[in-house]
Design an enzyme around this catalytic site. Structure first.
Site, PDB file in Angstrom:
ATOM      1  N   ASP A 148      49.147  40.749  52.313  1.00  0.00           N
ATOM      2  CA  ASP A 148      49.299  41.498  51.078  1.00  0.00           C
ATOM      3  C   ASP A 148      50.150  40.753  50.054  1.00  0.00           C
ATOM      4  O   ASP A 148      51.235  40.244  50.381  1.00  0.00           O
ATOM      5  CB  ASP A 148      49.945  42.858  51.394  1.00  0.00           C
ATOM      6  CG  ASP A 148      50.179  43.698  50.164  1.00  0.00           C
ATOM      7  OD1 ASP A 148      49.176  44.139  49.568  1.00  0.00           O
ATOM      8  OD2 ASP A 148      51.353  43.898  49.791  1.00  0.00           O
ATOM      9  N   GLU A 174      45.659  38.203  49.594  1.00  0.00           N
ATOM     10  CA  GLU A 174      45.670  38.835  48.279  1.00  0.00           C
ATOM     11  C   GLU A 174      46.638  38.026  47.437  1.00  0.00           C
ATOM     12  O   GLU A 174      47.818  37.884  47.792  1.00  0.00           O
ATOM     13  CB  GLU A 174      46.135  40.286  48.336  1.00  0.00           C
ATOM     14  CG  GLU A 174      46.112  40.921  46.941  1.00  0.00           C
ATOM     15  CD  GLU A 174      46.936  42.197  46.825  1.00  0.00           C
ATOM     16  OE1 GLU A 174      46.722  42.945  45.860  1.00  0.00           O
ATOM     17  OE2 GLU A 174      47.814  42.425  47.680  1.00  0.00           O
ATOM     18  N   ASP A 221      40.018  40.101  42.898  1.00  0.00           N
ATOM     19  CA  ASP A 221      40.209  41.190  41.941  1.00  0.00           C
ATOM     20  C   ASP A 221      39.376  40.991  40.687  1.00  0.00           C
ATOM     21  O   ASP A 221      38.989  41.969  40.032  1.00  0.00           O
ATOM     22  CB  ASP A 221      41.687  41.305  41.557  1.00  0.00           C
ATOM     23  CG  ASP A 221      42.521  41.968  42.635  1.00  0.00           C
ATOM     24  OD1 ASP A 221      42.107  43.014  43.157  1.00  0.00           O
ATOM     25  OD2 ASP A 221      43.598  41.438  42.965  1.00  0.00           O
ATOM     26  N   ASP A 222      39.094  39.724  40.337  1.00  0.00           N
ATOM     27  CA  ASP A 222      38.320  39.463  39.128  1.00  0.00           C
ATOM     28  C   ASP A 222      36.944  40.129  39.211  1.00  0.00           C
ATOM     29  O   ASP A 222      36.444  40.662  38.212  1.00  0.00           O
ATOM     30  CB  ASP A 222      38.153  37.959  38.917  1.00  0.00           C
ATOM     31  CG  ASP A 222      39.439  37.279  38.469  1.00  0.00           C
ATOM     32  OD1 ASP A 222      40.461  37.981  38.283  1.00  0.00           O
ATOM     33  OD2 ASP A 222      39.429  36.043  38.304  1.00  0.00           O
ATOM     34  N   PHE A 223      36.315  40.083  40.382  1.00  0.00           N
ATOM     35  CA  PHE A 223      35.004  40.718  40.565  1.00  0.00           C
ATOM     36  C   PHE A 223      35.109  42.209  40.276  1.00  0.00           C
ATOM     37  O   PHE A 223      34.313  42.776  39.521  1.00  0.00           O
ATOM     38  CB  PHE A 223      34.522  40.461  41.998  1.00  0.00           C
ATOM     39  CG  PHE A 223      33.176  41.053  42.328  1.00  0.00           C
ATOM     40  CD1 PHE A 223      32.032  40.281  42.246  1.00  0.00           C
ATOM     41  CD2 PHE A 223      33.051  42.365  42.750  1.00  0.00           C
ATOM     42  CE1 PHE A 223      30.777  40.818  42.558  1.00  0.00           C
ATOM     43  CE2 PHE A 223      31.813  42.918  43.064  1.00  0.00           C
ATOM     44  CZ  PHE A 223      30.669  42.140  42.962  1.00  0.00           C
ATOM     45  N   ILE A 268      41.685  52.400  43.480  1.00  0.00           N
ATOM     46  CA  ILE A 268      41.536  53.850  43.350  1.00  0.00           C
ATOM     47  C   ILE A 268      42.919  54.495  43.295  1.00  0.00           C
ATOM     48  O   ILE A 268      43.243  55.257  42.388  1.00  0.00           O
ATOM     49  CB  ILE A 268      40.735  54.446  44.527  1.00  0.00           C
ATOM     50  CG1 ILE A 268      39.406  53.744  44.696  1.00  0.00           C
ATOM     51  CG2 ILE A 268      40.505  55.940  44.305  1.00  0.00           C
ATOM     52  CD1 ILE A 268      38.632  54.169  45.919  1.00  0.00           C
ATOM     53  N   GLY A 269      43.746  54.195  44.277  1.00  0.00           N
ATOM     54  CA  GLY A 269      45.017  54.890  44.436  1.00  0.00           C
ATOM     55  C   GLY A 269      46.036  54.605  43.363  1.00  0.00           C
ATOM     56  O   GLY A 269      46.967  55.399  43.165  1.00  0.00           O
TER      57      GLY A 269
END
Length: 529
Positions: A213, A249, A269-271, A343-344
């Site tokens: 992470d 990540e 994350d770009d996708f 989402i969160g």
């Protein structure tokens, strides 16, 4: 205990499996920072664990990386390790080849996301015992499903972090993270602590891979390389031929970390970000980096991996972000439309099923599942879930108040939450109802979504995965303001092509003699021999 130098103290005592123990430093009783289990939470007793286990899938060697279709899961919301195990046959039948557990290391309180852990070697009690986690992993392997685990090596949470009381050198006073004090991985005992943690999950629990992470919050890049090298060397010597995968990540989009001897892939994350703009039209906060010419940015993502490869990013005050990635194989990137963060970290935890046009979302889902990047899904996706996934914790007293108010302040910069009344409607992370609302329930169109995922994943398994290991991008280009065509050469010399159009009024798709997939009037895929 007897001092042995450099701040270390030791004692040897008879302590069989199940023995409860802790340390007393002055008037303070503290758990073992490397405890493998706890009784009574992170403030309670540490427990001696016997890691012997009767493995039924003892000949499991894992799956190669290019076969991965990953489903991210929160063990607590799915009922704990035992209940999740009962859901595995349905997960495997859908075409999922790996589950990824959000962190299971012990953290303060009974419920939370797990990223504020303080005892990273200990399995969180609310999810189940170490033996139950092993049984879950064993059951997954028996079904041909790999198991990944999300681990956090950049900070400790605020509740139960006793290391700060007696081992201040464990932390780096010159560094910080958005979530708390940074750990000093440049110091050998600290590096050893986390490398041993990684090896524990991979050895004792037979976890197939780790997702590290937010490594951009770890200042010492050399530690990452050292950790990956030691994990590879140790497990290659102990279990030759075993497939173990390491995933990052990393907001820095650091392509130098991505090579077979180090890390297999990075969450891209770009996708997600550019597709979120195309699907929802949202352009605030970090989506501002992708709002200008989103189709061009999606084309670069499909053709080269990262969108930001050293360009200045508005969301990063114009500072350059990323390094060139076009030389990397498409399987060096994990793509997703949703995950726990995306989402969160929304105030109300909305999923794309309630934010996006259903036909556009189906097309984007087809892109996710049929392009050569490794797809990652979030629990509930296959069922078209419309329930939110919210940020939840179970802190007490002043810390609970601080988390609640801090979350509301975090959203004050968003236009929708500019006034205080709107912010007070943001769900309280500490409320039990916030946790309960976050359980994924099938949506009203569950059967249609299941059929779509089943068909697309079967197509990926049969027509793409066998030839994916040596895939290379051949380029991508825009064909409209929200339309992209991309092609990849597969390992057998054939060419995989896709065309997607997310415009409100899509243009006609290419007319093909033998497409392998058509999703509405917005997506088509084909293979050229």
């Amino acid at each position: 205990m007897t001092p042995t130098g450099n701040g270390w103290w030791s004692v040897t005592l008879p302590a069989g499996p199940g023995t409860r123990y802790r340390f007393r430093i002055g008037d303070t009783a503290v758990p073992d920072p490397a405890a493998h289990a706890q009784s009574g939470g992170v403030h309670g007793w540490s427990v001696v664990v016997d890691h012997r286990h009767d493995w039924e899938a003892g000949d499991w060697r894992g799956r190669p990386w290019h076969e991965m279709v990953i489903l991210e899961c929160h063990a607590g919301l799915l009922g704990g390790f035992a209940d999740l195990m009962r859901q595995l046959p349905a997960i495997a039948d859908a075409g999922i080849t790996a589950i990824e557990l959000m962190p299971v290391g012990a953290f303060g309180g009974t419920r939370g996301w797990g990223y504020d852990g303080v005892l990273p070697h200990a399995v969180h009690e609310e999810y189940g015992s170490p033996a139950e986690l092993k049984t879950l992993v064993d059951a997954a392997h028996a079904l041909g499903v790999s198991v990944f685990l999300d681990v956090v090596y950049n900070h400790f949470g605020p509740d139960g972090n006793y290391l700060g009381l007696y081992a201040t050198d464990f932390f780096d006073p010159a560094a910080d993270t958005p979530w708390g004090g940074a750990v000093a991985v440049s110091r050998e005992p600290v590096a050893r602590f986390f490398i041993d943690n990684a090896l524990m999950w991979l050895r004792d629990y037979r976890i197939d891979g780790l997702r590290f992470d937010a490594v951009h919050a770890i200042r010492d890049v050399a530690f990452l390389d050292r950790m990956a090298a030691e994990i590879r060397a140790t497990l290659d010597a102990e279990s030759p031929g075993r497939h173990v995968h390491l995933v990052l990540e990393n907001e820095h989009n650091d392509a130098d970390r991505l090579h077979p001897a180090a890390f297999d892939a990075q969450w891209n994350d770009d996708f997600h970000n550019v597709l979120h703009v195309l699907l929802t039209g949202e352009a605030h906060a970090y989506y501002a980096d992708f709002a200008d010419r989103p189709a061009d940015r999606l084309a670069r993502c499909l053709g080269e991996g990262f969108i930001y490869q050293g360009e200045g990013s508005p969301n990063h005050d114009g500072r350059p972000r990323g390094t060139p990635s076009a030389h990397l194989p498409p399987t060096a990137f994990v793509s997703f439309l949703q995950n726990h963060d995306q989402i969160g970290n929304r105030a109300h935890g909305e999923r794309l099923t309630v934010l996006a046009d259903p036909e556009k979302l189906r097309a984007a889902t087809a892109l996710l599942l049929l392009c050569p990047q490794i797809p990652l899904l979030f629990m509930g996706d296959i069922d078209g879930s419309e329930t939110p996934f919210l940020f939840f914790t179970r802190f007490q007293d002043d810390l609970a108040d601080a988390v609640r108010e801090g979350r509301r302040r975090e959203f004050a910069k968003f236009p929708a939450f500019a006034d205080e009344a709107a912010r007070t409607r943001i769900p309280d992370p500490n409320a039990r109802s916030t946790f309960d609302q976050s359980r994924p329930e099938p949506g009203p169109q569950a059967e249609q979504w299941r059929a779509l995922y089943r068909d697309l994943l079967a197509l990926r398994r049969d027509r793409i995965v066998p030839y994916l290991a040596g895939a290379q991008a051949l380029g991508a280009h825009t064909t409209g303001d929200a339309a992209v065509t991309a092609r990849w050469r597969l390992d057998d010399g054939s060419i995989l092509g896709i065309a997607i159009d997310l415009a409100d009024v899509p243009a006609p798709l290419p007319e093909l003699a033998d497409p392998i997939a058509i999703v509405g009037d917005r997506f088509v895929a084909w293979i050229e021999r």
